[in-house]
Design a protein around this motif. Structure first.
Motif, mmCIF file in Angstrom:
data_model
loop_
_atom_site.group_PDB
_atom_site.id
_atom_site.type_symbol
_atom_site.label_atom_id
_atom_site.label_comp_id
_atom_site.label_asym_id
_atom_site.label_seq_id
_atom_site.Cartn_x
_atom_site.Cartn_y
_atom_site.Cartn_z
ATOM 1 N N THR A 25 0.818 -1.142 0.084
ATOM 2 C CA THR A 25 -0.012 -0.030 -0.017
ATOM 3 C C THR A 25 0.854 1.338 -0.049
ATOM 4 O OG1 THR A 25 -0.087 0.102 2.563
ATOM 5 C CG2 THR A 25 -1.881 -1.290 1.343
ATOM 6 N N LYS A 26 0.307 2.368 -0.608
ATOM 7 C CA LYS A 26 0.740 3.766 -0.303
ATOM 8 C C LYS A 26 1.031 4.095 1.208
ATOM 9 C CE LYS A 26 -1.291 6.381 -4.212
ATOM 10 N NZ LYS A 26 -2.118 7.579 -4.150
ATOM 11 N N GLY A 27 0.236 3.427 1.848
ATOM 12 C CA GLY A 27 0.567 4.016 3.456
ATOM 13 C C GLY A 27 1.804 3.427 4.063
ATOM 14 N N CYS A 71 -3.153 8.119 4.247
ATOM 15 C CA CYS A 71 -2.736 6.749 3.852
ATOM 16 C C CYS A 71 -1.920 6.026 4.896
ATOM 17 C CB CYS A 71 -1.885 7.182 2.508
ATOM 18 S SG CYS A 71 -2.949 7.391 1.111
#
Length: 116
Positions: A25-27, A71
């Protein structure tokens, strides 16, 4: 990638691997980058919104610092729900009913890096 940067990034990945993060994920990418920035410049941890999120925004061409924070918050929330609470509480030295904040997670990993 220079040797020092690789060493820091490997350390961050190893520490974050102790928890059940969604790594694609971006997060997760933004959280890793936030920790990296704070290891390189310890003073930046004082104000993540001012010192860290704008750098992530620029590097990853994100729309706003609120997107960056959102995010990261989402990936932390998911990690918290998917990781055994005992692992979290022991790593961060918290009571089992306390959820570590973003800043606290970053702070603890930065401290662990400097105490190696």
């Amino acid at each position: 990638m220079e040797r020092e940067e690789k060493k820091i990034r490997d350390f961050i990945y190893k520490e974050l691997s102790k928890f059940n993060f969604r790594r694609y994920t971006k997060g997760f990418k933004y959280l890793s980058e936030a920790i990296y920035i704070c290891i390189k410049d310890e003073n930046s941890i004082e104000n993540l919104s001012k010192n860290v999120f704008p750098k992530i925004l620029e590097k990853y061409n994100e729309k706003s610092i609120y997107n960056v924070k959102w995010c990261i918050d989402q990936v932390i929330k998911t990690m918290y729900n998917n990781t055994n609470i005992r692992i979290i509480s022991e790593y961060f030295n918290l009571d089992e009913d306390l959820k570590p904040s973003l800043k606290f997670i970053v702070y603890c990993i930065v401290c662990k890096y400097y105490s190696m």
